[in-house]
Design an enzyme around this catalytic site. Structure first.
Site, short mmCIF file in Angstrom:
data_model
loop_
_atom_site.label_atom_id
_atom_site.label_comp_id
_atom_site.label_asym_id
_atom_site.label_seq_id
_atom_site.Cartn_x
_atom_site.Cartn_y
_atom_site.Cartn_z
N CYS A 60 0.84 -1.20 0.00
CA CYS A 60 0.00 0.00 0.00
C CYS A 60 0.88 1.25 0.00
CB CYS A 60 -0.89 0.00 1.24
SG CYS A 60 -1.76 1.56 1.45
N CYS A 77 0.52 3.55 3.30
CA CYS A 77 0.95 3.12 4.63
C CYS A 77 2.28 3.81 4.95
CB CYS A 77 1.13 1.60 4.66
SG CYS A 77 -0.39 0.69 5.04
N HIS A 128 -3.86 0.94 8.06
CA HIS A 128 -4.41 0.58 6.75
C HIS A 128 -5.91 0.31 6.80
CE1 HIS A 128 -3.99 -0.83 2.63
NE2 HIS A 128 -4.78 -1.84 2.95
N ASN A 148 -13.65 9.88 -1.42
CA ASN A 148 -14.36 8.76 -2.02
C ASN A 148 -14.03 7.55 -1.17
OD1 ASN A 148 -14.99 10.49 -4.18
ND2 ASN A 148 -13.11 9.91 -5.27
N HIS A 172 -6.57 2.17 1.54
CA HIS A 172 -6.09 2.91 2.71
C HIS A 172 -6.93 4.20 2.87
CE1 HIS A 172 -2.63 3.56 5.54
NE2 HIS A 172 -3.29 4.71 5.62
N HIS A 190 -8.19 7.67 2.98
CA HIS A 190 -7.62 8.94 2.55
C HIS A 190 -8.69 9.81 1.91
CE1 HIS A 190 -7.56 6.70 -1.24
NE2 HIS A 190 -7.41 7.84 -1.88
N GLN A 237 -9.08 13.75 -0.36
CA GLN A 237 -8.32 14.52 -1.35
C GLN A 237 -8.73 15.98 -1.30
OE1 GLN A 237 -7.79 12.35 -5.24
NE2 GLN A 237 -9.36 11.01 -4.39
ZN LIG Z 1 -2.20 1.28 3.70
#
Ligand SMILES: [Zn+2]
Length: 324
Positions: A32, A35, A96, A136, A147, A149, A151
């Site tokens: 990933c 991470c 994660h 999203n 993971h 996140h 934006q």
């Molecule tokens: Zn990750």
């Protein structure tokens, strides 16, 4: 390289960005890129062994500053423009398997601070006309990295939906001297049926006009024009409201709810007295295993068919399990 192409029928820009086809697609967890980089381990985008929040430019940006030089294939009817702008990734947990529903309020508070900082910073850059914060969530809505996140995009123009919202807000402000958001929220609170949570600074409401089943808006009780205009109490309240909303959406069916989270705020050149910060959660499940799709009516005609009455949705969200 990305470029903007004008859609003459809709009067809006399309970002044509072939470079995004090469972006990392569902890597296994051990590879990933979001991470932290562990000593001796796989080198990720984030070169530290642990982090609270990490912000960096998207490796596959659709907008860049300065914009890439492109061969101008446009015509007077269908002009092109340089794809100037900023695309940042905001990782708000180094775990994660975390999510907005499982982070603690301290982390959410830090995330709100980061949004405020990014909004002020990107909004001050020449060429950025609007700062859009979003997340999203879920492979069902096209997320390629699991993971957690969000934006932040700095667009070189005011996006068409934002422009429509601002036009409605400005008209209302000119006619009444009040903001559309405050009048809408006052009506929702007075009615009460669709209010899901009601904190001192923010309220979470399934709007009367919900387009998605379980659509949930977070709105401030005191006016906020831009993210960076929030005071401590408002930032704190937003952190609580966000985590609460994400937990309720996950608790609704006992599964991870795929959603789009979109943060509205005043564009860079807009009137922050008229336009208001508002967070929309647009969830994509209508039952535990049925997705809400944007089909022809929604996408081709702009007419949403919503399968759940907003009053019913609010009742279910109020009673949703919010345990971790
Ligand atoms: Zn990750």
């Amino acid at each position: 390289v990305p470029e903007l192409r004008f859609h003459p029928f809709l009067g809006e820009w399309v970002v044509t960005a072939e470079n995004r086809q090469g972006r990392t697609f569902h890597p296994p967890a051990e590879h990933c890129p979001l991470c932290p980089t562990l000593p001796g381990g796989f080198q990720t985008e984030i070169l530290v062994p642990a982090y609270d929040v990490a912000v960096f430019e998207n490796r596959f940006p659709s907008l860049t500053l300065p914009p890439a030089e492109v061969e101008d294939l446009g015509t007077p009817l269908m002009p092109t423009a340089p794809a100037g702008g900023v695309c940042e990734v905001v990782c708000y947990s180094d775990r994660h398997d975390a999510s907005l529903a499982t982070v603690d309020v301290d982390k959410a508070r830090l995330l709100v601070r980061v949004w405020m900082d990014r909004s002020a910073d990107l909004g001050s850059r020449p060429g950025v006309a609007h700062v859009f914060v979003f997340e999203n969530r879920g492979h069902q809505v096209g997320v390629t990295l699991s993971h957690p996140h969000g934006q932040v995009y700095g667009y070189p123009f005011v996006p068409s939906v934002t422009a429509r919202v601002c036009t409605a807000e400005s008209r209302h402000f000119e006619a009444t001297g009040r903001t559309l958001c405050s009048d809408w929220l006052a009506e929702e609170i007075a009615d009460g049926q669709r209010v899901v949570e009601h904190g001192p600074e923010w309220a979470s409401v399934v709007p009367f006009c919900a387009r998605y089943p379980y659509e949930l808006w977070l709105a401030p009780k005191r006016h906020i024009g831009r993210l960076q205009d929030m005071d401590d109490g408002q930032a704190e309240g937003l952190a609580h409201a966000m985590v609460g909303a994400a937990r309720r959406l996950d608790g609704l069916f006992g599964v991870s709810m795929p959603y789009l989270m979109c943060v509205h705020q005043t564009p860079v050149g807009g009137d922050p007295r008229a336009s208001c910060v508002r967070v929309e959660f647009l969830p994509f499940l209508r039952t535990a295993d049925r997705l809400k799709y944007r089909a022809s009516s929604e996408t081709g005609a702009g007419v949403f068919l919503c399968d759940v009455r907003p009053e019913e949705a609010a009742e279910r969200l109020r009673s949703a399990s919010v345990q971790l």
